[in-house]
Design a protein around this motif. Structure first.
Motif, PDB file in Angstrom:
ATOM      1  N   LEU A   1      17.192   7.470  12.719  1.00 11.15           N
ATOM      2  CA  LEU A   1      16.993   8.831  13.196  1.00 11.15           C
ATOM      3  C   LEU A   1      15.595   9.329  12.830  1.00 11.15           C
ATOM      4  O   LEU A   1      14.940  10.026  13.598  1.00 11.15           O
TER       5      LEU A   1
ATOM      6  N   GLU B   1      10.168   6.134  16.962  1.00  9.55           N
ATOM      7  CA  GLU B   1      10.917   6.107  18.209  1.00  9.55           C
ATOM      8  C   GLU B   1      11.587   7.461  18.458  1.00  9.55           C
ATOM      9  O   GLU B   1      11.531   8.007  19.558  1.00  9.55           O
ATOM     10  N   SER B   2      12.239   7.960  17.398  1.00 15.37           N
ATOM     11  CA  SER B   2      12.937   9.248  17.524  1.00 15.37           C
ATOM     12  C   SER B   2      11.991  10.372  17.886  1.00 15.37           C
ATOM     13  O   SER B   2      12.275  11.177  18.763  1.00 15.37           O
TER      14      SER B   2
ATOM     15  N   LEU C   1      20.620  10.914  21.829  1.00 18.90           N
ATOM     16  CA  LEU C   1      19.768  10.182  20.887  1.00 18.90           C
ATOM     17  C   LEU C   1      20.564   9.780  19.650  1.00 18.90           C
ATOM     18  O   LEU C   1      20.543   8.624  19.221  1.00 18.90           O
TER      19      LEU C   1
ATOM     20  N   ILE D   1      21.673   5.924  18.442  1.00 18.09           N
ATOM     21  CA  ILE D   1      21.331   5.362  17.141  1.00 18.09           C
ATOM     22  C   ILE D   1      22.580   4.861  16.436  1.00 18.09           C
ATOM     23  O   ILE D   1      22.598   3.780  15.862  1.00 18.09           O
TER      24      ILE D   1
END
Lengths: 164, 180, 665
Positions: C345, C349-350, A129, A133
């Motif tokens: 972050l 979505e995170s 993740l 990003i």
């Protein structure tokens, strides 16, 4: 048309015989044990839920009506009454029936994946993740291929229109 | 355009699946039974016990009877139909000279004696475990079971299910012969 | 004659499914419009064929045709008609026919309800569904034919349905469950179709969503029904055992839950696309894995159908082709996908992805826990058992971060959320949920345990979070009463879904921590009291049914000296199978269940009786019902209705600046 009455009578008998050997009745097995204190009763109940009936189709000894399950319950009661701890009773059973008899697997190099697997996945997932990003382009590329095509068409059309 | 590195990363689920499938296929191909358990006592001596002889309630035996020569310990009962099926084979093995000790498990004494009279007694010694205490100490979970014990009284193997020609010749004979 | 027609119809359906696969794919490849359009026709014809088979089998059960082996093994002329019909799916062969019938039902639904999709896409989807059906038809016809006859000899009466199955649960649990299992094949088919086409834009996510949601709904209800059924039927007051077959249904559900959330993100934001596709493939793959585990005999389970290694190998082969093939396709095609959105972050979505990760971690726990004993034995390390203690502990750990995010996730904005903006809402929610926990436990808990406090707090954290978010969304631009009316169905879907989860968490917490179980010896006339309740053993009387004889124990229950109920617990013996069964007496309530099961009569004439006090146990099934209702609301959202509404809706979507909480789920 041959009527197999005999077979019909045998069938339930055979079934019953098989059931003695491979008992799977999922009936409430109710014993009436008496305990000296609440702690002993609690330990007993925890143990009968923790220990597996070695010959049943996946049942703990609390829920099974099999003869062996009954024997194990009696033994558990006996040991608990003697004052043995939960671990001691489990060790007693494992010494005789192997690790199969406990529903809580021991931590060994082979079983460590049970705990490591999900943990590693979570760590891995979070890392991915964060990397996703970071990898994002500085300028937002908001159109996918289909929309890009449409945009090109519209621009072409607009160019044509303004020309004419 | 194939991005090789990305494809390799995305192949991971596929690889994991194939490995899993192999593990699922193996027991099917081998025909193994998930409910058959290995004995926890392999490599250990037969646990201490005191049991009566099945014929004579005054005679008693303890673990020393398992020392001195290699032998089989057969766990059986009259309520067990598979034991009935294997009995002829036990007689055959006894005739071949195998030393077999019988343990009658959680049964009725009279019925057991009559059974042995009617079907022949292949056992050199017949133990009577009415309460199942030795059975539990041995980890018996369903008759018939046969333990392979060597001359030092150490359990080398436990077979669950009936003894017959096929299983004896395919597997058990080798185990018996390897024992000291 | 009729069974032969049924069998023939099945073979016909098999051939049609093959045509349904091959011809449309050929059409898509060559651009032949007629071939492309044939997908719909073949789907409809296949449905008619398999429906005929199913109806014939059901009718044969009804008229007691014992010349059919399957019926002779699973039915009896004394069986009530509704159980005779349910017995169709009571064992292996018939349940497979149900599976394949439902697959056809979903396929025809897709064929008839996809008018707004490009016809090539629909053709691909139907082709994939056809391929899946073809595999199953082969399996049924070659190894598990329900129409096999026992002629020339046949019994004059059947062996009767297993008494444990002679219950209302059999009527609804398998159909609901299978609707879920099979329904995920649609999401799977959409994913494969998208991969084949090489196109994974948000359109795919949009089309896939309602089908996935519907399947998820059915699976949620199916699992809850199974749990409820086990509870009242088996007599030990348990509602989940982590049995391999139960796990086999729970794994697709976990993947499916991750999928419906991931689909939402892919549709709205265009990110996570490869991940969503993988989830779509996994959900159905896990359904197939479940089918394998239940019918192959590799695992020991009370639920398993009669096992057969040949059948197991067939299913495994099918699994390798379908799952292996789809994962290969995924590796090649998904590598070409580029995500177009951006997010930070700290963003919604995170948060969604983090909870996705947690859901899949839970899935891995269940998968490893179910399969490791098999692997452990195969590599020669002996037999081990993995059960309740392990799973309960792992899930107790995982639920903490999961529930915390569920409670406040909807407060996060899409793309970027400033943590400072969340300070006030988070503090409010923390205080309110702590307060609610204290009040709740003070009222209902006789003592405090750490686990009870944690579980209850997590439940209320979610509830407060849901209510607070509704309040914030409603009051963003209007007064509350006006704003709340304007909330779309899909927003309510999210609220109900999460609220249902909270209800279930509280139910589990209370039951696990505060249940009381008493196994006692009671003679007629005696009584036992605990927890404000008094149970008096009135009498024992005979009470026979259509195909069983029974002894019934009658109990009068008093709460604080007031008589509140008469409970009747039975011990039955089913005549044909001579199987003893306990029918527990349950006094159900919103905040507690009272449960009495009769044991054996003891030598001195007294009876062994088990009495349970189970607080909040109904919440364990109320929760999933609320979740499924949320799913239903989602399906009723305006965007899935008429074309006109659709245009309106798309104008209101992400292009407008998002208020706190962002646009709806």
């Amino acid at each position: 048309m041959i009527q197999l009455n005999k077979v019909n009578k045998l069938l339930p008998l055979l079934l019953a015989a098989c059931m003695i050997l491979f008992s799977h009745t999922s009936q409430a097995a109710i014993d009436t044990f008496e305990f000296e204190n609440a702690q002993q009763e609690k330990t007993f109940h925890e143990l009968t839920k923790l220990l597996r009936c070695p010959k049943c189709q996946n049942q703990n000894i609390a829920d099974s009506n099999a003869e062996l399950a009954k024997d194990l319950r009696n033994k558990t009661y006996e040991l608990v009454k003697q004052g043995q701890s939960k671990d001691q009773v489990v060790d007693y059973m494992v010494a005789r029936f192997g690790n199969f008899v406990r529903y809580d697997p021991p931590v060994t190099p082979a079983t460590i994946f049970l705990w490591l697997g999900p943990l590693l996945f979570i760590i891995f997932g979070l890392l991915v993740l964060i990397r996703q990003i970071k990898k994002q382009p500085a300028k937002a590329n908001n159109l996918d291929d289909q929309e890009q095509q449409k945009l090109q068409q519209l621009l072409k059309q607009h160019a044509k229109d303004t020309k004419s | 355009m194939l991005n090789k590195r990305r494809v390799l990363t995305l192949l991971v689920p596929f690889i994991i699946f194939i490995i899993g499938a192999i593990f699922l296929a193996t027991p099917l191909l081998k025909g193994s039974d998930p409910s058959k358990l290995d004995s926890a006592l392999i490599g250990q001596a037969v646990p201490e016990f005191t049991l009566q002889d099945i014929y004579d309630a005054d005679k008693q035996y303890d673990a020393s009877i398992f020392k001195g020569q290699k032998m089989l310990l057969n766990v059986w009962a009259t309520w067990c139909p598979t034991c009935y099926a294997e009995h002829t084979y036990l007689n055959k093995l006894a005739k071949q000279g195998l030393y077999i000790v019988g343990m009658n498990y959680k049964d009725d004494r009279k019925k057991a004696i009559r059974w042995l009279k009617d079907l022949n007694d292949p056992y050199k010694i017949s133990l009577f475990d009415k309460s199942g205490m030795l059975g539990m100490d041995l980890g018996v979970y369903g008759a018939p079971e046969t333990f392979f014990i060597d001359s030092n009284g150490i359990i080398q193997y436990r077979h669950v299910g009936d003894l017959n020609d096929k299983v004896w010749n395919d597997k058990l004979l080798a185990i018996y012969e390897d024992m000291q | 004659m009729l069974p032969e027609i049924g069998q023939f119809s099945l073979i016909l359906a098999c051939i049609l499914s093959l045509l349904q696969t091959v011809y449309p794919l050929y059409g898509v490849h060559t651009g032949h419009q007629g071939a492309i359009r044939s997908a719909k026709i073949f789907t409809i014809l296949q449905f008619v064929a398999v429906a005929t088979s199913f109806v014939i089998l059901s009718y044969s059960f009804l008229i007691n045709d014992f010349t059919i082996g399957y019926i002779a093994t699973n039915s009896n002329s004394a069986l009530p008609w509704y159980y005779r019909l349910s017995a169709v799916w009571g064992a292996h062969e018939g349940s497979l026919l149900l599976w394949v019938f439902l697959l056809s039902t979903w396929s025809i639904a897709v064929a008839l309800m996809s008018k707004r999709l490009p016809i090539e896409s629909v053709a691909r989807v139907l082709a994939v569904l056809g391929l899946l059906a073809f595999g199953f038809y082969l399996f049924v016809i070659l190894t598990s034919n329900p129409f096999d006859r026992t002629l020339p000899y046949f019994p004059i009466d059947g062996r009767d349905l297993n008494p444990l199955l002679q219950d209302f649960g059999l009527v609804i649990h398998p159909p609901m469950l299978y609707m879920g299992y099979v329904g995920f094949s649609v999401a799977f088919a959409f994913a494969i179709a998208a991969l084949l086409e090489g196109r994974l834009d948000s359109a795919w996510a949009k089309w896939s969503r309602p089908w996935t949601m519907a399947a998820w709904m059915f699976l949620t209800v199916g699992i809850a029904l199974g749990s409820w059924w086990a509870y009242y039927e088996l007599g030990w007051g348990g509602w989940w055992f982590w049995d391999p077959v139960e796990n086999a249904s729970f794994m697709p559900w976990l993947a499916g839950t991750a999928l419906i959330h991931s689909l939402a993100v892919s549709e709205k934001r265009g990110v996570f696309k490869s991940w969503t596709v993988l989830l779509a493939l996994s959900a159905f793959s896990l359904s197939l894995l479940g089918t394998f585990l239940v019918r192959s005999g590799v695992l020991v389970s009370v639920h398993a159908f009669a096992s057969d290694p040949t059948r197991g190998l067939f299913i495994l082969g099918f699994l390798v082709l379908v799952i292996g093939g789809s994962l290969l396709l995924y590796a090649i095609q998904a590598s070409k996908v580029k995500s177009r959105g951006r997010y930070q972050l700290v963003s919604r979505e995170s948060v969604l992805l983090i909870n996705n990760i947690l859901l899949i971690a839970a899935l891995i726990v269940v998968l490893l826990g179910t399969l490791l004993p098999l692997v452990h034995k195969e590599i020669g390390l002996g037999s081990i058992s993995i059960g309740e203690p392990f799973f309960n502990r792992m899930f107790t750990i995982l639920i903490v971060p999961f529930a915390l995010f569920v409670g406040v996730g909807s407060l996060f904005r899409w793309k970027r959320q400033q943590l400072n903006d969340l300070k006030k809402p988070l503090t409010m929610i923390l205080i309110l949920s702590a307060l609610s926990t204290v009040i709740f436990l003070f009222t209902f808990a006789p003592s405090l345990t750490w686990l009870a406090v944690m579980g209850t707090f997590l439940g209320f954290w979610i509830i407060v979070g849901v209510i607070y978010e509704i309040y914030l969304r409603s009051t963003h631009r209007h007064r509350f009463s006006k704003g709340v009316m304007k909330l779309g169905n899909s927003h309510w879907a999210m609220s109900f879904g999460h609220f249902g989860l909270a209800v279930m968490i509280i139910g589990i917490t209370m039951t696990q921590n505060y249940s009381i179980e008493k196994d006692v010896k009671l003679a007629v006339g005696e009584h036992i009291a605990f927890e404000h309740y008094d149970f008096h053993f009135d009498q024992v009387k005979p009470h026979n049914g259509q195909n069983y004889t029974a002894t019934m124990g009658v109990f009068t229950v008093k709460k604080d000296q007031q008589a509140i109920a008469v409970m009747e617990a039975e011990k039955r013996i089913y005549t044909v199978q001579r199987m003893p069964m306990t029918e527990a007496a349950i006094n159900a309530g919103f905040t507690r269940d009272l449960y009495i099961a009769m044991g054996e009569q003891l030598p001195d004439g007294a009876w062994a009786v088990r009495i349970y006090y189970k607080p909040f146990i109904r919440w364990i099934w109320l929760g999933p019902l609320l979740m499924a209702f949320g799913g239903l609301l989602m399906l009723c959202d305006r965007r899935y209705r008429s074309k006109k509404d659709n245009i309106e809706n798309s104008e209101n979507s992400e292009n407008k600046p998002a208020p706190v909480g962002g646009s709806d789920a």
